[in-house]
Motif scaffolding. Sequence first.
Motif, PDB file in Angstrom:
ATOM      1  N   PRO A 245       0.839  -1.205   0.000  1.00  9.16           N
ATOM      2  CA  PRO A 245       0.000   0.000   0.000  1.00  9.16           C
ATOM      3  C   PRO A 245       0.870   1.250   0.000  1.00  9.16           C
ATOM      4  O   PRO A 245       2.089   1.163   0.216  1.00  9.16           O
ATOM      5  CB  PRO A 245      -0.780  -0.129   1.311  1.00  9.16           C
ATOM      6  N   SER A 246       0.274   2.421  -0.232  1.00  7.65           N
ATOM      7  CA  SER A 246       1.066   3.644  -0.393  1.00  7.65           C
ATOM      8  C   SER A 246       1.865   3.999   0.873  1.00  7.65           C
ATOM      9  O   SER A 246       2.861   4.704   0.795  1.00  7.65           O
ATOM     10  CB  SER A 246       0.158   4.806  -0.797  1.00  7.65           C
ATOM     11  N   ASN A 247       1.457   3.500   2.021  1.00  8.88           N
ATOM     12  CA  ASN A 247       2.217   3.785   3.253  1.00  8.88           C
ATOM     13  C   ASN A 247       3.207   2.663   3.581  1.00  8.88           C
ATOM     14  O   ASN A 247       3.515   2.434   4.739  1.00  8.88           O
ATOM     15  CB  ASN A 247       1.265   4.028   4.423  1.00  8.88           C
ATOM     16  N   TRP A 248       3.730   1.981   2.536  1.00  8.36           N
ATOM     17  CA  TRP A 248       4.678   0.879   2.750  1.00  8.36           C
ATOM     18  C   TRP A 248       5.929   1.378   3.465  1.00  8.36           C
ATOM     19  O   TRP A 248       6.256   2.558   3.422  1.00  8.36           O
ATOM     20  CB  TRP A 248       5.035   0.202   1.429  1.00  8.36           C
ATOM     21  N   ASN A 249       6.625   0.431   4.085  1.00  4.53           N
ATOM     22  CA  ASN A 249       7.806   0.771   4.868  1.00  4.53           C
ATOM     23  C   ASN A 249       8.920  -0.251   4.700  1.00  4.53           C
ATOM     24  O   ASN A 249       8.653  -1.424   4.461  1.00  4.53           O
ATOM     25  CB  ASN A 249       7.436   0.830   6.349  1.00  4.53           C
ATOM     26  N   MET A 250      10.169   0.227   4.858  1.00  4.38           N
ATOM     27  CA  MET A 250      11.321  -0.674   4.894  1.00  4.38           C
ATOM     28  C   MET A 250      11.188  -1.601   6.099  1.00  4.38           C
ATOM     29  O   MET A 250      10.636  -1.206   7.122  1.00  4.38           O
ATOM     30  CB  MET A 250      12.617   0.110   5.051  1.00  4.38           C
TER      31      MET A 250
END
Length: 261
Positions: A245-250
Amino acid sequence: MASSSSSRPWRSLCFVTLLAMAMGQTLAVFQPAPWSMAHATFYGDESASATMGGACGYGNLFNNGYGTDTTALSSTLFNNGYACGGCYQIRCTGSTACFRGWPIATVTATNLCPPNWSEDSNNGGWCNPPRAHFDMSKPAFMKIAAWKAGIVPVLYRRVPCVRKGGLRFSFQGNGYWLLVYLMNVGGGGDVAGMWVKGTKTGWISMSHNWGASYQAFASLGGQALSFKVMSYTTKETVVAWNVAPSNWNMGLTYQASVNFR
Ligand SMILES: *[C@@H]1O[C@H](CO)[C@@H](O)[C@H](O)[C@H]1NC(C)=O
């Protein structure tokens, strides 16, 4: 072993064709390769904890679904990491250390067995090129032979990987560099290439980093990400739309609903 199916080639061909039609796509059915000769040793102990963090980059093999049935490959088989994720059947042959009935261990390639140039390739340098060698987890080795043998001759062949669920994309990197480890790959199990697409970009070709990881030097923050993946063995491609999703994270892992079979 395969006599029952090979005596009715038409029936299985029709079945596969119907199945492909029913699913509205062409299935690249990866058949087992012929058996070849190699040798096998083992590393680590019965807990297989030494197999964690191997050269393919799968990290914790228990958390990531690979379990203890894993192997390191000599560099000849490792193919600079393009062999990562592939599945092999291994059976002991021609040694009194082999278990009765030559049982088969099915393992996933998760690591590299590096060459050791200070040892002769016939005496300790088992993973030196051009040898085909499997340095198996101890639990996997113990399925085919007595571990005290140390090294045994084996027959091996590539087989399709049976995975539960979709492709898994594990993210590393920073704001300008997306490094993705691809896990839980079915079918050929291996990866020849990958592309990433943000909601505001076209398809961006990713380069091979190492093991089962691919990278894109691009700023993709704030966009949902889709991936196109090509199988090394079958050259089939699968598209996983909007996996992240657009709020993906490492540091997070995203699972798709699609996979190779
Ligand atoms: C390579 O083999 C030598 C000789 O047996 C050994 O001392 C050394 O530890 C080995 N190197 C590695 C990286 O395993």
